[in-house]
Design an enzyme around this catalytic site. Structure first.
Site, PDB file in Angstrom:
ATOM      1  N   ASP A  21       0.822  -1.216   0.000  1.00  0.00           N
ATOM      2  CA  ASP A  21       0.000   0.000   0.000  1.00  0.00           C
ATOM      3  C   ASP A  21       0.855   1.264   0.000  1.00  0.00           C
ATOM      4  O   ASP A  21       0.364   2.351  -0.313  1.00  0.00           O
ATOM      5  CB  ASP A  21      -0.967   0.004   1.207  1.00  0.00           C
ATOM      6  N   ASP A  56       8.778 -11.802  -4.989  1.00  0.00           N
ATOM      7  CA  ASP A  56       8.575 -12.499  -3.724  1.00  0.00           C
ATOM      8  C   ASP A  56       9.690 -12.091  -2.744  1.00  0.00           C
ATOM      9  O   ASP A  56      10.877 -12.317  -3.020  1.00  0.00           O
ATOM     10  CB  ASP A  56       8.608 -14.013  -4.004  1.00  0.00           C
ATOM     11  N   ASP A  97       6.654  -5.733   6.552  1.00  0.00           N
ATOM     12  CA  ASP A  97       5.291  -5.180   6.585  1.00  0.00           C
ATOM     13  C   ASP A  97       4.367  -6.223   5.950  1.00  0.00           C
ATOM     14  O   ASP A  97       3.894  -6.060   4.831  1.00  0.00           O
ATOM     15  CB  ASP A  97       5.285  -3.863   5.801  1.00  0.00           C
ATOM     16  N   SER A  98       4.118  -7.289   6.703  1.00  0.00           N
ATOM     17  CA  SER A  98       3.457  -8.464   6.115  1.00  0.00           C
ATOM     18  C   SER A  98       1.980  -8.539   6.479  1.00  0.00           C
ATOM     19  O   SER A  98       1.499  -7.842   7.375  1.00  0.00           O
ATOM     20  CB  SER A  98       4.136  -9.733   6.630  1.00  0.00           C
ATOM     21  N   THR A  99       1.298  -9.447   5.806  1.00  0.00           N
ATOM     22  CA  THR A  99      -0.054  -9.826   6.203  1.00  0.00           C
ATOM     23  C   THR A  99       0.065 -10.877   7.315  1.00  0.00           C
ATOM     24  O   THR A  99       1.146 -11.074   7.874  1.00  0.00           O
ATOM     25  CB  THR A  99      -0.818 -10.390   5.001  1.00  0.00           C
TER      26      THR A  99
HETATM   27  N1  SPD Z   1      -4.421  -8.747  10.290  1.00  0.00           N
HETATM   28  C1  SPD Z   1      -3.819  -7.804   9.442  1.00  0.00           C
HETATM   29  C2  SPD Z   1      -2.371  -7.575   9.672  1.00  0.00           C
HETATM   30  C3  SPD Z   1      -1.875  -6.816   8.498  1.00  0.00           C
HETATM   31  C4  SPD Z   1      -0.641  -6.078   8.734  1.00  0.00           C
HETATM   32  N2  SPD Z   1      -0.119  -5.470   7.546  1.00  0.00           N
HETATM   33  C5  SPD Z   1      -0.765  -4.318   7.145  1.00  0.00           C
HETATM   34  C6  SPD Z   1      -0.150  -3.653   5.986  1.00  0.00           C
HETATM   35  C7  SPD Z   1      -0.118  -2.179   6.157  1.00  0.00           C
HETATM   36  N3  SPD Z   1       0.862  -1.583   5.374  1.00  0.00           N
END
Ligand code: SPD
Length: 291
Positions: free
Chosen positions: A98, A149, A167-169
C-alpha cells in the site's frame, strides 16, 4: 423491485465488510461504496469506502489498512527503528504494497534509498489508484518498488541494509514463510553491523502462539529481540505488536529523543514518550514470551 402500483421502490443497500477472527467473532464496518475489486494470482484485493474510517484495503477479506487509522501502524513500524539507528541510509521493506511504510521511511532525510519488495502488483496498482494518501511516495526518486517475492529477494540479493521492515499480512498462505527461520537467517545476512529488523507481529491476545514462535526464531538469529505494542482500530482486538531485533542496538538505550526533535517532523501517533512506553509489555505477554 416494484410494488402492486408498478411504482419503483427505493432499494436500500445495507452493505458491510466483516472480518471474522477464527470463525468465532467478527467486526464490521458499514460500506458506502465499493471502489475496486480484483483478483490476482495471489489473492482478492478490495478497496471500499467505509463510513467510520474512510477508504479501506482488504486482502482476501482481511483488513490491511484504512485511511482512518493507518498512521498508527505505519509510524510505529518505521520511526521506532529509524530513530534508534545512528545513520539509517539503506532501508528494505518486505511487503507493504500500500506504500504507507515507504511514505514514513522517506520522511527521514538520512535515507538514501528505500527498496520495497511486494509480491502482488495488484495491491500496488489498486492502492496507487484508490488510496492516494497512503501510496503517495511510490514514485519518490529515493524509492525502488520491486514486484517480487520477498522470500526469494532476501535469499538472493547481495545488497546490505541498515533497516529491514517486514510489513506483512498474517502468517498464512504466501506470507507464512515471512515468519520462518530460513527467512530471518537471510534477513540477518543482509544487515549492516548496526542493522535492525522490525516485523509485523500480530496480536498478543489472539496470536500468542505465533508471537512465542516468532520470538524463538528471532532469538536464534539476533542478539537483541524486543516486542513493542500499538493500539489500532482495524485489526482484531485492537492491541497489536511489532518485533524489534538487532545485532546489538537497543530500542531504549540507543533511542535518541534529540534526533526526533531535530528532525522537525510532526507525527500523529508517534512521540518519544510513546516510543519508550510501547516497549512496556503486559504481564501475560511477558510470561508467554518467556515460557
Ligand atoms: N491482520 C492484518 C495484519 C496486516 C498487517 N499489515 C498491514 C499492511 C499495512 N501496510
Amino acid at each position: 423491485m416494484t410494488n402492486s402500483n408498478h411504482e419503483t421502490d427505493t432499494v436500500c443497500l445495507d452493505l458491510w465488510v466483516e472480518e471474522n477472527h477464527a470463525e468465532i467473532q467478527a467486526q464490521r464496518f458499514r460500506v458506502t461504496k465499493v471502489l475496486a475489486s480484483g483478483t490476482s494470482d495471489f489473492q482478492r484485493v478490495d478497496v471500499v469506502e467505509t463510513q467510520a474510517l474512510g477508504r479501506m484495503l482488504l486482502n482476501d477479506g482481511k483488513i490491511m489498512t484504512s485511511e482512518g487509522d493507518e498512521f498508527v501502524y505505519h509510524e510505529m513500524i518505521s520511526h521506532v527503528p529509524l530513530f534508534c539507528h545512528p545513520n539509517p541510509r539503506q532501508v528494505l521493506i518486505i511487503g507493504g504494497g500500500d506504500g504507507g511504510t515507504l511514505r514514513e521511511v522517506l520522511r527521514h532525510k538520512s535515507v538514501e534509498k528505500a527498496v520495497m519488495v511486494e509480491i502482488d502488483a495488484l495491491v500496488v496498482d489498486t492502492c496507487r489508484s484508490h488510496l492516494p494518501s497512503i501510496s503517495s511516495h511510490l514514485d519518490d526518486p529515493r524509492a525502488q518498488v520491486l514486484i517480487q517475492d520477498g522470500v526469494e529477494f532476501v535469499k538472493s540479493t547481495d545488497d546490505k541494509f541498515d533497516i529491514v521492515l517486514i510489513d506483512s499480512t498474517d502468517p498464512v498462505g504466501m506470507a507464512a514463510p515471512l515468519f520462518g527461520e530460513e527467512f530471518y537467517g537471510n534477513v540477518r545476512r543482509l544487515l549492516t553491523p548496526e542493522g535492525i529488523v522490525v516485523s509485523q507481529a500480530e496480536s498478543p491476545f489472539y496470536f500468542a502462539e505465533t508471537q512465542k514462535k516468532l520470538n524463538e526464531i528471532l532469538l536464534s538469529q539476533f542478539s537483541l529481540v524486543r516486542f513493542y505494542n500499538y493500539s489500532n482500530l482495524t485489526y482484531p482486538g485492537g492491541l497489536w505488536s511489532f518485533t524489534f531485533a538487532s545485532l546489538g542496538l537497543c530500542p531504549l538505550r540507543d533511542f535518541s529523543e534529540l534526533k526526533v526533535e531535530q528532525s522537525g517532523l510532526m507525527f500523529r501517533y508517534y512521540t518519544p514518550d510513546l516510543h519508550r512506553a510501547a516497549f512496556a509489555l503486559p504481564g501475560f505477554m511477558l510470561r508467554n514470551l518467556a515460557s
